[in-house]
Design an enzyme around this catalytic site. Structure first.
Site, PDB file in Angstrom:
ATOM      1  CB  SER A  80       2.853 -91.236 -11.680  1.00 36.79           C
ATOM      2  OG  SER A  80       3.724 -91.236 -10.599  1.00 36.79           O
ATOM      3  CG  ASP A 105     -10.721 -94.981  -3.578  1.00 43.07           C
ATOM      4  OD1 ASP A 105     -11.324 -95.119  -4.654  1.00 43.07           O
ATOM      5  OD2 ASP A 105      -9.750 -95.687  -3.246  1.00 43.07           O
ATOM      6  CE  LYS A 127       5.905 -94.512 -12.419  1.00 47.14           C
ATOM      7  NZ  LYS A 127       5.902 -94.441 -10.947  1.00 47.14           N
TER       8      LYS A 127
END
Length: 541
Positions: free
Chosen positions: A302, A313, A327
């Site tokens: 999460s 990224d 998740k």
């Protein structure tokens, strides 16, 4: 991605994989905005008719309140793995971990031989103020006996937690005191912390361990970074292993500390346009330029994945460890009129490159078995066993390949090696014998150890063979037969864990982790990987 071999033991694999995730998977990353409801008149009428028939026509007396709660839970369970219902009686306990405080008497405790033992009275709390001490055995609460009755942790919470300002009377047995001592304690707000430890690994590398994303996590991390920077931190390892998640805003704020203004952190998409949101880094953070490594494993879920995904990224940090939980659904709490709550999935979140890291949940019955399936298929031991779908391939800002569809895959893989899995250690650990021994030893030697100081303890203290023999004897008295072959093979694990637990009982959590992290192979490998950071820096030029 590169692979590193894990040569050390990880304590109790099932405990790490399944117990540690329970809270975070339920709570997830939450938004706080509210909205009205759509038109569901016909469906509601149908439910009303059925309940009316049961109440008026059914042969036996039926508890329709229970039936309604069961029906709600069943409905939500058909949607996705993370939408959930929390009854009014459970709502306070469900929220406590993430609110950063609870109301109670302020003790750390353990249950030894079916007796509640005070590990420590929390500094500044109500128990400390009345004189409760480490080692006190609580035998009665409000004149009700609680010793020798099969007491559980949940029972302790029920007896000792309560609204601020309320009183609770406890009766304790204290070593070298002949009669029980009675205390009346006024409950108060007790802070809980989500940064378990922050300390310098060497002259330039700082380490911060975050256990969950609660309301106070961002401020705790800020404080920890400020402290470490004053101690000379130039590089940082952020440990999110086993962190089950929590509040999305805390994850966004923490990622913001490491990213330059304007870099995307996360975005969400839902059926309703109001749930489509974008989060970008804002003003200058406290650690935008220092070398950064983030640790994750199968227990990182999460909000942990939001932080790791944003930093990966944007080519800001190396991600080290094993594939995270997966998740990528966002829950929002909806209050019901009776005080209960529905936590409904209202959107998916995506990393800056566009990845959804939510693992498939077409078969809800198999969803919770995913981690065990990964283990059986060998994923925890070899990165090559992980199959990626090319249709879920994305690129970081520099063009490195990353994949969606189920968790954050680290840039550097560290395998889990169960070759040295100690059954004997697990038996003693699960029977609470190791913690009980460390607690007793710390209590008996606390003044001597404190006088010498923690630095001396860290450098010079060793677990003797006589201490190991005492642990073996404690195990034997609890019907755990010694395993000399196992003990010889894993002696270092026993020594490190006992030394760390003794330190925790004499000092605090900050004393535990510098010792216990000698068994944290992901961390030990990460320390060696800072020379790879320039690869990320060059890719952003």
């Amino acid at each position: 991605m590169e692979e590193q071999k894990n040569s050390n033991y990880q304590i109790s694999l099932p405990l790490i994989l399944f117990i540690g995730l329970a809270a975070g998977v339920l709570i997830g990353a939450s938004l706080t905005n509210k909205s009205g409801s759509g038109d569901v008149g016909e469906e509601v009428q149908k439910m009303r008719e059925v309940l009316s028939l049961i109440k008026n026509e059914y042969v036996d007396t039926a508890n329709t309140e229970v039936l309604v709660e069961d029906a709600i839970e069943h409905m939500l369970g058909k949607l996705d793995p993370h939408s959930s219902y929390i009854s009014a009686k459970d709502i306070v306990e469900a929220n406590e971990d993430l609110r950063g405080n609870f109301e109670g008497i302020g003790i750390e405790f353990n249950i030894f031989h079916d007796t509640l033992v005070v590990v420590s009275a929390l500094s500044g709390g109500p128990s400390e103020s009345v004189g409760l001490r480490s080692g006190d055995k609580i035998i009665k609460v409000n004149d009700k006996n609680i010793a020798g009755i099969g007491l559980s942790n949940r029972d302790v919470q029920t007896h000792l937690k309560g609204p601020k300002g309320t009183e609770v009377k406890i009766e304790v047995l204290r070593k070298n005191v002949s009669k029980p001592i009675v205390f009346t304690i006024v409950r108060d707000k007790i802070p809980q912390f989500s940064v378990d430890a922050s300390y310098m690994l060497n002259n330039e590398i700082g380490y911060i361990k975050v256990s969950r994303f609660a309301q106070t996590t961002f401020s705790e991390v800020k404080d920890a970074m400020s402290k470490l920077q004053k101690e000379g931190m130039k590089k940082l390892i952020l440990d999110l292993q086993g962190n089950p998640g929590g509040y999305m805003d805390q994850a966004i704020n923490i990622a913001d500390e490491f990213l330059a203004t304007g870099e995307k952190i996360v975005f969400t998409k839902g059926q309703e346009e109001r749930y489509n949101e974008n989060a970008f880094a804002t003003e200058r953070g406290d650690f935008e330029r220092g070398d950064l490594i983030v640790l994750v494993n199968e227990g990182s879920a999460s909000a942990s994945e939001i932080v790791a995904g944003a930093l990966q990224d944007n080519d800001r940090a190396l991600i080290v460890g094993r594939r995270s939980y997966g998740k990528g659904l966002v829950q929002r709490p909806f209050d019901l009129n009776d005080g209960s709550e529905v936590r409904l999935t209202i959107s998916r979140y995506y990393t800056p490159s566009g990845r959804s890291i939510q693992k498939p949940y077409d078969n809800l019955d198999e969803y919770d078995k995913d981690l065990m399936q990964r283990y059986k298929k060998g994923e925890f031991f070899s990165a090559d066993s992980i199959q990626f779908n090319d249709s879920l391939k994305f690129e970081t800002t520099s063009g490195r390949s990353v994949y969606g569809g189920g968790g954050i895959m680290p840039d550097y893989f560290v395998s889990l090696d169960t070759a040295s899995n100690s059954r004997y250690f697990n038996q003693l650990f699960n029977a609470n014998i190791l913690r009980e021994y460390a607690f007793d030893y710390a209590n008996e030697n606390k003044s001597t150890l404190k006088e010498k100081g923690y630095p001396d303890y860290l450098q010079n203290f060793e677990i003797s063979q006589s201490m190991i023999n005492e642990i073996i004897e404690m195990g034997r008295k609890n019907k755990i037969e010694p395993n000399s072959k196992d003990l010889l093979k894993n002696k270092r694990l026993f020594e490190i864990y006992i030394k760390a637990e003794v330190a925790r009982n004499v000092w605090n959590n900050e004393a535990f982790y510098p010792i216990f992290n000698e068994t944290n192979e992901v961390l030990q490998q990460a320390i060696k990987l800072f020379d790879r950071i320039p690869e990320l820096n060059r890719s952003k030029m």
